[in-house]
Design an enzyme around this catalytic site. Sequence first.
Site, short mmCIF file in Angstrom:
data_model
loop_
_atom_site.label_atom_id
_atom_site.label_comp_id
_atom_site.label_asym_id
_atom_site.label_seq_id
_atom_site.Cartn_x
_atom_site.Cartn_y
_atom_site.Cartn_z
N GLY A 49 1.16 -1.41 5.19
CA GLY A 49 1.57 -2.49 6.09
C GLY A 49 0.45 -3.42 6.49
O GLY A 49 0.60 -4.18 7.45
N GLY A 50 -0.69 -3.37 5.77
CA GLY A 50 -1.78 -4.30 6.10
C GLY A 50 -2.20 -4.16 7.55
O GLY A 50 -2.42 -3.04 8.04
N SER A 82 -7.46 -1.34 7.08
CA SER A 82 -6.66 -0.93 8.24
C SER A 82 -6.00 0.42 7.99
O SER A 82 -5.25 0.90 8.84
CB SER A 82 -5.56 -1.96 8.51
OG SER A 82 -6.13 -3.21 8.78
N THR A 138 0.92 -1.12 0.00
CA THR A 138 0.00 0.00 0.00
C THR A 138 0.96 1.16 0.00
O THR A 138 2.16 0.97 0.11
CB THR A 138 -0.84 -0.06 1.30
OG1 THR A 138 -1.64 -1.22 1.24
CG2 THR A 138 -1.73 1.16 1.50
#
Length: 561
Positions: free
Chosen positions: A464-465, A444, A372
């Site tokens: 970073g999920g 997130s 991302t």
Amino acid sequence: MLQQLLCLSVGAVLISCNAFRQEKLPRAYRNGLVVTAHPEASNVGLQILKAGGNAVDAAVAVQFALAVVYPNAGNIGGGGFMVYRDVDGEFAALDFREAAPAAANRDMYLDESGNPIVDLSLRGQLASGVPGVVDGMVRAHERFGKLDWAALVKPAVDLAQKGFPLTAMQARELNSRKESFTKYNPLGTAFVREVEWTEGDTLVQPELAHTLSLIAERKRAGFYEGEVADRIVEEMNRGNGIISYDDLKRYEAKWREPVASTYRGYRVVSMPPPSSGGIALISMLKSVEAFPLSRWGFQQDSTMRVMIEAERRVYADRATHLGDPDFYDVPQDMLIDSAYNADRMRNMSFSHASFSSDIHAGSLPQPEHEETTHFSIVDQEGNAVSLTTTINGSYGSHVVVAGAGFLLNNEMDDFSVKPGAPNMYGLIGGTANAIEPGKRMLSSMTPTILEKDGELFLVVGTPGGSTIMTSVFQTILNVVDFGMNMQEAVSAPRFHHQWLPDEVAAEKEAIDPAVRRSLSGSGYKLVDRSAIGRVDAILVLPDGSLQGGADPRGDDKAMGY
Ligand code: DON
């Protein structure tokens, strides 16, 4: 001074302490600052600011530029969230998250026995939600932009047409995905060539340049209708995809009420659902607020215990209570309430780890360079943009829309494909985040802005999920509780607990050996993890100048004037 104190107190790790500590203060800029994941994109943003554009103009230009120069996460085939604060302190939050196509259904990624077919929600056409970026940028620009739309897309068109030099990291990443790109793109893509890529090679993307020029000319209609819509629907039909003309036509980015609270006197404003980010961030801050973290010190024993237990409890809530608010009634007020979070921390002990529930969640996969990207911008007037955007995994579904040159997301994996089954980040969920037509998958992403005494203070966010919220949380504590400058706060090593799996994932230098031993002795399971997050942030100094933090874990760059 603080640096010396910290490092002396843990003398054995003097070297790791110094590794992220700055010899000298990072440069401060008077007028404007852009921090993004790629130098070319930072430069595009900077030029827009210098040409009189405001932070939103620069954000639009950076979003499109990243789609060209940082294709693993920058995108037009995905979605994202923007938190905006104008110079007078007015906030806005834009949700341009992807949506499930109308033909999606709750069980679409399950086999006949009801078990998840993992690859289906991760790779190929069926993994994609309806992209939101182009509509998001159009709406952001219509409400806040100053410069002409076409002028903001133009730098991206040029970069795609003329090409740009790959960084060493990018060349490596493209080479490592050659097989998958070839498999999912039988008609060929600009990312694949006979010989291996090396640093400095020029990546030219003529099809993407054409798509971007249609967007420059026709705004929303250049993407959701006409030629590009035809290419997307053809791409769906070539594989197992279900995005229709109607899905594209109907997609709408939405303005949301930002989620806001305070932490130690700072006002924290962040992204509400369908991202879990803002609520989870505020819940973690509320959970640790009663503890004297700055007295204990950065990543010292007690500090670590409190932060880990806060993270564990907040992620347990996330799994149950969070989903798209247009489909599910999220108990937001309860989750960010001070007393509620203080109460949740009451049963933590300083002598032994709490236990996460027994629910089988599988183990957190090592990051497959999932991607991302976040950028932070402050303009000359003092308007600020905090924007995180994604196609989910690195290079998303790996499907490049043939003839249109852009990657499609694999965001459908962010839904809970089955209650209790972990997604690619090991996150689990239930009804709140089950697939429904038109619903947006829980995120997130945590683009965040802090104010101090009513003035802009910090602009922060990261990819970073599942680790996004904990990275933003830790970066804020690094500044507010541990007195780091912006670059130190971004560079400092990180750790992560997400309730399930019941373990603390930590970067190599994150925890000093004595604290590691103490935590292990108390029942914490510590696992090594490669880079966590890529935070790009801006701190406003007392004299009003801007200090950037560009994450050294990537090619990230702060450029100001
Ligand atoms: O929206 C989300 O939470 C995820 N799709 C974000 C993915 C991500 O951050 C991957 N980056 N490293």
